[in-house]
Motif scaffolding. Structure first.
Motif, short mmCIF file in Angstrom:
data_model
loop_
_atom_site.label_atom_id
_atom_site.label_comp_id
_atom_site.label_asym_id
_atom_site.label_seq_id
_atom_site.Cartn_x
_atom_site.Cartn_y
_atom_site.Cartn_z
N LYS A 27 0.84 -1.20 0.00
CA LYS A 27 0.00 0.00 0.00
C LYS A 27 0.88 1.25 0.00
O LYS A 27 0.58 2.23 -0.68
CB LYS A 27 -0.91 -0.01 1.22
CG LYS A 27 -2.10 0.89 1.11
CD LYS A 27 -3.02 0.75 2.29
CE LYS A 27 -3.77 -0.57 2.24
NZ LYS A 27 -4.72 -0.74 3.33
N ASN A 100 -3.57 8.04 7.09
CA ASN A 100 -4.77 7.22 6.93
C ASN A 100 -4.79 6.72 5.48
O ASN A 100 -5.50 7.27 4.63
CB ASN A 100 -6.02 8.02 7.25
CG ASN A 100 -7.24 7.14 7.35
OD1 ASN A 100 -7.29 6.04 6.80
ND2 ASN A 100 -8.26 7.63 8.04
N ASP A 102 -5.97 4.12 3.81
CA ASP A 102 -7.21 3.66 3.19
C ASP A 102 -8.09 4.83 2.78
O ASP A 102 -8.64 4.86 1.67
CB ASP A 102 -7.98 2.71 4.12
CG ASP A 102 -7.23 1.40 4.34
OD1 ASP A 102 -6.59 0.92 3.37
OD2 ASP A 102 -7.28 0.88 5.45
N LYS A 103 -8.20 5.81 3.64
CA LYS A 103 -8.99 7.00 3.33
C LYS A 103 -8.37 7.75 2.16
O LYS A 103 -9.07 8.19 1.25
CB LYS A 103 -9.07 7.91 4.57
CG LYS A 103 -9.88 9.17 4.33
CD LYS A 103 -9.93 10.02 5.58
CE LYS A 103 -10.68 11.32 5.31
NZ LYS A 103 -10.63 12.24 6.42
N TRP A 104 -7.04 7.88 2.16
CA TRP A 104 -6.36 8.59 1.08
C TRP A 104 -6.62 7.89 -0.25
O TRP A 104 -6.93 8.54 -1.26
CB TRP A 104 -4.86 8.68 1.34
CG TRP A 104 -4.17 9.56 0.34
CD1 TRP A 104 -3.96 10.90 0.43
CD2 TRP A 104 -3.63 9.17 -0.94
NE1 TRP A 104 -3.33 11.36 -0.70
CE2 TRP A 104 -3.11 10.32 -1.56
CE3 TRP A 104 -3.53 7.96 -1.62
CZ2 TRP A 104 -2.50 10.30 -2.80
CZ3 TRP A 104 -2.94 7.93 -2.87
CH2 TRP A 104 -2.42 9.09 -3.45
N LEU A 105 -6.49 6.56 -0.27
CA LEU A 105 -6.71 5.81 -1.51
C LEU A 105 -8.15 5.95 -2.00
O LEU A 105 -8.40 6.09 -3.20
CB LEU A 105 -6.34 4.33 -1.33
CG LEU A 105 -4.84 4.05 -1.27
CD1 LEU A 105 -4.59 2.64 -0.77
CD2 LEU A 105 -4.17 4.28 -2.62
N ASP A 106 -9.11 5.91 -1.07
CA ASP A 106 -10.52 6.10 -1.44
C ASP A 106 -10.74 7.48 -2.07
O ASP A 106 -11.40 7.61 -3.10
CB ASP A 106 -11.44 5.94 -0.23
CG ASP A 106 -11.57 4.50 0.22
OD1 ASP A 106 -11.22 3.58 -0.57
OD2 ASP A 106 -12.03 4.29 1.36
N GLU A 107 -10.19 8.51 -1.44
CA GLU A 107 -10.33 9.88 -1.95
C GLU A 107 -9.64 10.04 -3.30
O GLU A 107 -10.15 10.70 -4.20
CB GLU A 107 -9.79 10.89 -0.95
CG GLU A 107 -10.68 11.02 0.28
CD GLU A 107 -10.10 11.96 1.33
OE1 GLU A 107 -9.07 12.62 1.07
OE2 GLU A 107 -10.68 12.01 2.43
N TYR A 108 -8.49 9.40 -3.44
CA TYR A 108 -7.77 9.46 -4.71
C TYR A 108 -8.62 8.87 -5.83
O TYR A 108 -8.76 9.45 -6.90
CB TYR A 108 -6.43 8.71 -4.61
CG TYR A 108 -5.69 8.66 -5.92
CD1 TYR A 108 -4.87 9.70 -6.30
CD2 TYR A 108 -5.85 7.58 -6.79
CE1 TYR A 108 -4.20 9.68 -7.52
CE2 TYR A 108 -5.20 7.55 -8.01
CZ TYR A 108 -4.37 8.60 -8.37
OH TYR A 108 -3.72 8.57 -9.58
N GLU A 109 -9.22 7.70 -5.57
CA GLU A 109 -10.06 7.04 -6.56
C GLU A 109 -11.27 7.91 -6.93
O GLU A 109 -11.61 8.04 -8.10
CB GLU A 109 -10.53 5.68 -6.05
CG GLU A 109 -9.48 4.61 -6.14
CD GLU A 109 -9.01 4.34 -7.56
OE1 GLU A 109 -9.85 4.26 -8.47
OE2 GLU A 109 -7.78 4.23 -7.75
N LYS A 110 -11.90 8.51 -5.92
CA LYS A 110 -13.06 9.38 -6.19
C LYS A 110 -12.64 10.57 -7.06
O LYS A 110 -13.35 10.93 -8.00
CB LYS A 110 -13.65 9.89 -4.88
CG LYS A 110 -14.44 8.85 -4.12
CD LYS A 110 -14.93 9.42 -2.81
CE LYS A 110 -15.50 8.31 -1.93
NZ LYS A 110 -15.81 8.80 -0.58
N LYS A 113 -11.92 9.46 -10.68
CA LYS A 113 -13.15 9.21 -11.44
C LYS A 113 -13.85 10.51 -11.81
O LYS A 113 -14.39 10.65 -12.89
CB LYS A 113 -14.09 8.31 -10.63
CG LYS A 113 -13.64 6.88 -10.59
CD LYS A 113 -14.59 6.03 -9.76
CE LYS A 113 -14.06 4.61 -9.66
NZ LYS A 113 -14.87 3.79 -8.77
#
Length: 116
Positions: A27, A100, A102-110, A113
């Motif tokens: 990660k 954080n 996991d949160k960073w990766l989620d925000e990056y993906e959002k 997109k």
């Protein structure tokens, strides 16, 4: 630069801490690569141009940005010079993301997109 405030003395120690054992290694590599990719794209620079400007191998840079290759401090500095930004900018972004991941990766993906 002194990193005493986080218990580390040098940039080498920060990179070693980030990339070896303190967190999920895979990660961490993914996040480090995505940060460099984001900075490069934000500057409107192609991967080829960054590789050439930094003096790094294009194939390695592609693997690094995809999270399948690690990085040494010296190479991080070369990339920063190629991007014409301080290496500390990259390190700070990595540190914030790893607070954080996991949160960073989620925000990056959002964000990715939303801009696609």
């Amino acid at each position: 630069m002194n990193f005493d405030f986080i218990g580390l003395k040098s940039l080498n120690q920060v990179i070693a801490f980030i990339s070896t054992g303190a967190m999920d290694k895979d990660k961490t590599k993914i996040i480090m690569g995505l940060i460099v990719e984001s900075l490069r794209e934000g500057l409107g620079m192609s991967r080829y141009a960054l590789a050439k400007e930094s003096g790094v191998d294009y194939a390695w840079l592609r693997r690094f940005e995809k999270g399948t290759s690690g990085i040494r401090v010296e190479t991080l500095i070369l990339l920063a010079r190629g991007l014409k930004i301080p290496a500390g900018t990259i390190v700070t972004a990595i540190e914030k993301a790893l607070d954080n991941p996991d949160k960073w990766l989620d925000e990056y993906e959002k964000n990715k997109k939303a801009t696609s």
